[in-house]
Design an enzyme around this catalytic site. Structure first.
Site, PDB file in Angstrom:
ATOM      1  N   LYS A 207       2.755  11.230  -3.642  1.00 30.69           N
ATOM      2  CA  LYS A 207       1.700  10.519  -4.366  1.00 30.69           C
ATOM      3  C   LYS A 207       0.736  11.508  -5.033  1.00 30.69           C
ATOM      4  O   LYS A 207       0.116  11.196  -6.046  1.00 30.69           O
ATOM      5  CB  LYS A 207       0.939   9.626  -3.389  1.00 30.69           C
ATOM      6  CG  LYS A 207      -0.090   8.720  -4.036  1.00 30.69           C
ATOM      7  CD  LYS A 207      -0.638   7.758  -3.019  1.00 30.69           C
ATOM      8  CE  LYS A 207      -1.722   6.867  -3.584  1.00 30.69           C
ATOM      9  NZ  LYS A 207      -2.175   5.902  -2.551  1.00 30.69           N
TER      10      LYS A 207
ATOM     11  N   ASP B 192     -12.784   5.435   2.574  1.00 29.68           N
ATOM     12  CA  ASP B 192     -11.338   5.511   2.859  1.00 29.68           C
ATOM     13  C   ASP B 192     -10.958   6.936   3.251  1.00 29.68           C
ATOM     14  O   ASP B 192     -10.909   7.836   2.412  1.00 29.68           O
ATOM     15  CB  ASP B 192     -10.558   5.058   1.616  1.00 29.68           C
ATOM     16  CG  ASP B 192      -9.042   5.067   1.847  1.00 29.68           C
ATOM     17  OD1 ASP B 192      -8.579   5.632   2.859  1.00 29.68           O
ATOM     18  OD2 ASP B 192      -8.324   4.519   0.993  1.00 29.68           O
TER      19      ASP B 192
ATOM     20  N   GLU C  56      -7.194   0.426  -4.619  1.00 29.97           N
ATOM     21  CA  GLU C  56      -7.212   0.364  -3.153  1.00 29.97           C
ATOM     22  C   GLU C  56      -8.552  -0.142  -2.593  1.00 29.97           C
ATOM     23  O   GLU C  56      -8.551  -1.020  -1.725  1.00 29.97           O
ATOM     24  CB  GLU C  56      -6.854   1.736  -2.566  1.00 29.97           C
ATOM     25  CG  GLU C  56      -5.371   2.039  -2.726  1.00 29.97           C
ATOM     26  CD  GLU C  56      -5.033   3.525  -2.612  1.00 29.97           C
ATOM     27  OE1 GLU C  56      -5.912   4.308  -2.197  1.00 29.97           O
ATOM     28  OE2 GLU C  56      -3.895   3.889  -2.941  1.00 29.97           O
TER      29      GLU C  56
ATOM     30  N   ASP D  21       0.878  -1.167   0.000  1.00 32.28           N
ATOM     31  CA  ASP D  21       0.000   0.000   0.000  1.00 32.28           C
ATOM     32  C   ASP D  21       0.919   1.221   0.000  1.00 32.28           C
ATOM     33  O   ASP D  21       1.512   1.560   1.017  1.00 32.28           O
ATOM     34  CB  ASP D  21      -0.888  -0.035   1.256  1.00 32.28           C
ATOM     35  CG  ASP D  21      -1.695   1.260   1.450  1.00 32.28           C
ATOM     36  OD1 ASP D  21      -1.661   2.125   0.557  1.00 32.28           O
ATOM     37  OD2 ASP D  21      -2.356   1.385   2.499  1.00 32.28           O
TER      38      ASP D  21
HETATM   39  P1  ADP Z   1      -2.923   7.536   3.727  1.00 32.96           P
HETATM   40  O1  ADP Z   1      -3.810   6.481   3.153  1.00 32.96           O
HETATM   41  O2  ADP Z   1      -3.289   8.923   3.286  1.00 32.96           O
HETATM   42  O3  ADP Z   1      -1.484   7.239   3.564  1.00 32.96           O
HETATM   43  P2  ADP Z   1      -3.507   6.578   6.447  1.00 32.96           P
HETATM   44  O4  ADP Z   1      -4.630   5.700   6.109  1.00 32.96           O
HETATM   45  O5  ADP Z   1      -2.251   5.954   6.918  1.00 32.96           O
HETATM   46  O6  ADP Z   1      -3.202   7.633   5.311  1.00 32.96           O
HETATM   47  O7  ADP Z   1      -4.031   7.593   7.569  1.00 32.96           O
HETATM   48  C1  ADP Z   1      -3.239   8.558   8.168  1.00 32.96           C
HETATM   49  C2  ADP Z   1      -4.135   9.433   9.044  1.00 32.96           C
HETATM   50  O8  ADP Z   1      -4.726   8.612  10.046  1.00 32.96           O
HETATM   51  C3  ADP Z   1      -3.423  10.560   9.751  1.00 32.96           C
HETATM   52  O9  ADP Z   1      -4.172  11.756   9.619  1.00 32.96           O
HETATM   53  C4  ADP Z   1      -3.431  10.100  11.208  1.00 32.96           C
HETATM   54  O10 ADP Z   1      -3.472  11.197  12.115  1.00 32.96           O
HETATM   55  C5  ADP Z   1      -4.705   9.316  11.278  1.00 32.96           C
HETATM   56  N1  ADP Z   1      -4.704   8.362  12.368  1.00 32.96           N
HETATM   57  C6  ADP Z   1      -3.873   7.324  12.576  1.00 32.96           C
HETATM   58  N2  ADP Z   1      -4.141   6.704  13.729  1.00 32.96           N
HETATM   59  C7  ADP Z   1      -5.184   7.361  14.297  1.00 32.96           C
HETATM   60  C8  ADP Z   1      -5.919   7.218  15.496  1.00 32.96           C
HETATM   61  N3  ADP Z   1      -5.646   6.268  16.369  1.00 32.96           N
HETATM   62  N4  ADP Z   1      -6.917   8.082  15.722  1.00 32.96           N
HETATM   63  C9  ADP Z   1      -7.197   9.066  14.856  1.00 32.96           C
HETATM   64  N5  ADP Z   1      -6.547   9.268  13.711  1.00 32.96           N
HETATM   65  C10 ADP Z   1      -5.542   8.416  13.422  1.00 32.96           C
HETATM   66 MG    MG Z   2      -4.516   4.923   2.195  1.00 29.90          MG
END
Ligand code: ADP
Ligand code: MG
Length: 627
Positions: free
Chosen positions: A88, A209, A187, A25
């Site tokens: 990205k 998502d 995705e 991912d």
């Molecule tokens: P992407 O797909 O854009 O790479 P992710 O799915 O990894 O992103 O999500 C990242 C986001 O998730 C960030 O904004 C982070 O603050 C939030 N996040 C991660 N863990 C938590 C949590 N426990 N509670 C709230 N928000 C969270």
């Molecule tokens: Mg993602």
């Protein structure tokens, strides 16, 4: 000494050997790698036991590998220009397009004569593809160490709305990292696979998502192992970051900072990272205590989940408005949705899960860690593609996000593969020549939903040469559009009589943002009516040109022989009138004029016919008779 084993040609040396494959991912904020071990898909951790790799790359010294992940993320305040995040968002885009992408790019783009933009760093200029390759390399290294061997192949996930250029660029990044890409996978499809939704006979699923900086909703329909993307929607600049901004503003107020936070970048970064930490803590606590300190500003106090909910409520509401629109686009009612899948770190925020549940009136699937679910689904798919499952179960298919077509006479677009067609797909359409003796044909490949060429996106142009000279309309040129499983398009054209052929792999150098895709779709609805009028007008104009050309060619050949001066004069005058009418905006009038020309020249057509019959009867060709 052990005996050397020699296997039969074509047979695997070790038939029961497990092939090493992984799912990746490659996220905007975070990236992960996962694999199937003993039948279970799991994400792989680094030496510290951390699974999530922040998608951040910090360049330090030319020729040395950059720092990737958590350490790079930590340096983003002190070394912002060399610490690249969220690439990205710009992968597969041209330098020109970057200026139109929402959101800010704090980096310095280098002067570049190629279409691919380059970011200036202390270690030299780098492309988004190279930056992504660094992230992929680190994940690959992690897999090799954890699995004890080189990977045979990987499945890399991309957003459902990624266009050809963005998919190609992602594939290029994987290649650059030395990975063999078995397949790019959407995705949302990967998330559905992780939950085993593909093993249900059929159903419509909503994949919600909500990541760090992006929100995506995909409505998928599954029928007999085919995933069809009914619609996608999203906002490329709406994510957990927006919650952090809301919270940072609030924190600034508490601390008594009264100048806008944007004016002090390092203060803003401090508050954003505190906000993020507080938000994340509140997904498992009802209240936390905060101590904020920056320069002379100092504040301590309690902060509750309720307060957080109040601050972020508008952000969550925005996502639900986009969900509503996506359902409408897919022509689906809420109660037709079988499963709702939560993906992305931001769905851990309790209010998000609650509001999604309230919206759909059903509990969403969230048993698999929403940050890992995409990588898990990709790993399951990779395991099958690399051949670890006996029966190649699970044939995953996606659809084209926008219609693909060709320019035809009059500047119109003729759709060959409509939007939302399941891929892989090959479709052929026959075209013909417009002029007598035409030996070349120029093909213009388009993407979009609008009727007129200029309103669609030009993907590529190529030429078919060496068509044997024939009368207009006699040649049969079969144009085949092929979209492979990764969503990449190739177009070929073949003149069926002579067999001459031309081919092009469409590699547009520029991508479209999802906002643009949305915009193009919206336009196609908004302009549907005026497009139809414009199309009718152009059609009549083309028909008029064809009529004029045919008449003039005929008159040139035998007009003086078969017509008296008055008849000839009359027909010439009618041609002139039609020529004038052609440039008018009135398609009905042009159509009438064409009909008039046709009916008033009927006698002449009849005489020509008689003449050719007589010539045929006397066994002589036109060429032999004419001087
Ligand atoms: P992407 O797909 O854009 O790479 P992710 O799915 O990894 O992103 O999500 C990242 C986001 O998730 C960030 O904004 C982070 O603050 C939030 N996040 C991660 N863990 C938590 C949590 N426990 N509670 C709230 N928000 C969270
Ligand atoms: Mg993602």
């Amino acid at each position: 000494m052990a005996l050397l084993q020699i296997s039969e040609p074509g047979q695997s040396a070790a038939p029961h050997q497990h092939h090493l494959a992984a799912g990746i991912d490659l996220g905007t904020t975070n990236s992960l790698i996962a694999t199937v071990r003993s039948g279970v898909a799991e994400t792989l951790a680094d030496h510290q036991g951390t699974h999530i790799l922040p998608s951040v790359v910090r360049y330090r010294i030319a020729g040395e590998p950059p720092i990737v992940g958590t350490a790079a993320l930590a340096a983003s305040i002190e070394d912002p220009l060399n610490t690249l995040a969220s690439v990205k968002r710009i992968i597969g885009k041209s330098a020109e397009e970057l200026s139109s992408i929402p959101g800010q790019y704090p980096y310095q783009f280098a002067e570049s004569d190629s279409a691919v933009p380059k970011i200036e760093t202390i270690a030299g200029a780098v492309t988004p593809i190279e930056v992504s390759a660094e992230i992929l390399s680190v994940l690959q290294q992690r897999a090799v160490e954890s699995m004890g061997g080189e990977l045979e192949g990987v499945v890399v996930t991309v957003p459902a709305y990624f266009d050809d250029a963005q998919r190609q660029a992602t594939k290029d990044a994987a290649k650059l990292a030395g990975l063999h890409v078995l397949r790019l996978l959407n995705e949302p499809t990967a998330a559905a696979v992780a939950y085993g939704l593909d093993s249900q006979p059929e159903g419509i699923h909503a994949i919600y998502d909500f990541g760090g900086g992006t929100f995506d909703i995909s409505i998928l329909r599954l029928t007999k192992g085919v995933f069809e993307v009914l619609s996608t929607g999203g906002d490329a600049v709406l994510g957990g970051d927006d919650m952090d901004h809301q919270l940072a503003q609030w924190m600034g107020q508490q601390m008594g900072i009264d100048q806008p936070l944007e004016e002090n970048p390092s203060q803003l970064k401090y508050l954003l990272s505190e906000a993020r930490r507080a938000k994340e803590q509140l997904s498992t606590a009802a209240e936390i205590s905060l101590h904020l300190k920056f320069g002379a500003f100092d504040w301590q106090g309690l902060f509750s989940l309720q307060q957080l909910n109040q601050l972020i409520e508008p952000v969550v509401q925005r996502t639900l408005r986009i969900v509503r629109r996506a359902l409408r686009d897919a022509n689906i009612e809420k109660d037709e949705v079988s499963e709702v899948v939560l993906v992305g770190g931001s769905t851990r925020v309790p209010l998000v899960a609650q509001q999604v549940e309230a919206f759909f009136g059903r509990a969403p699937l969230q048993g698999i860690d929403p940050e890992r679910v995409v990588a898990v689904g990709a790993a399951i798919q990779a395991d099958i593609l690399v051949g670890n499952k006996k029966d190649g179960e699970l044939l995953l298919l996606d659809v084209t996000p926008l219609s693909l077509g060709l320019e035809i006479m009059g500047g119109m677009s003729e759709v060959v593969i409509p939007r939302n067609t399941t891929i892989p797909v090959a479709r052929a359409q026959d075209f013909t020549t417009f002029k007598d003796g035409q030996t070349a044909m120029s093909l213009h490949v388009l993407q979009g939903e609008r009727e007129m060429v200029e309103d669609n996106r030009s993907l590529a142009r190529f030429e078919l040469r060496g068509i044997p000279p024939m009368v207009a309309g006699a040649a049969r040129i079969r144009v085949t559009f092929q979209v492979d499983a990764d969503g990449l398009l190739s177009v070929s054209a073949r003149e069926e009589v002579s067999g001459v052929q031309a081919e092009i792999e469409v590699r547009p150098s520029y991508g479209l943002s999802d906002g643009e895709v949305e915009g193009m779709l919206k336009d196609s609805y908004r302009f549907a009516e005026s497009d139809r009028d414009a199309r009718m007008l152009r059609e009549q104009q083309v028909e008029a040109s064809r009529t004029i050309e045919a008449m003039e060619a005929a008159l040139d050949k035998d007009g003086e022989e078969l017509l008296n001066a008055a008849e000839l004069g009359k027909l010439m005058q009618m041609i002139e009138e039609l020529r004038e009418m052609r440039s008018s905006e009135d398609s009905r009038a042009i159509e009438k004029k064409i009909e008039q020309v046709n009916s008033e020249s009927e006698f002449y057509a009849a005489r020509r016919m008689d003449q050719s019959v007589q010539q045929a009867l006397s066994g002589k060709s036109v060429e032999e008779i004419s001087p």
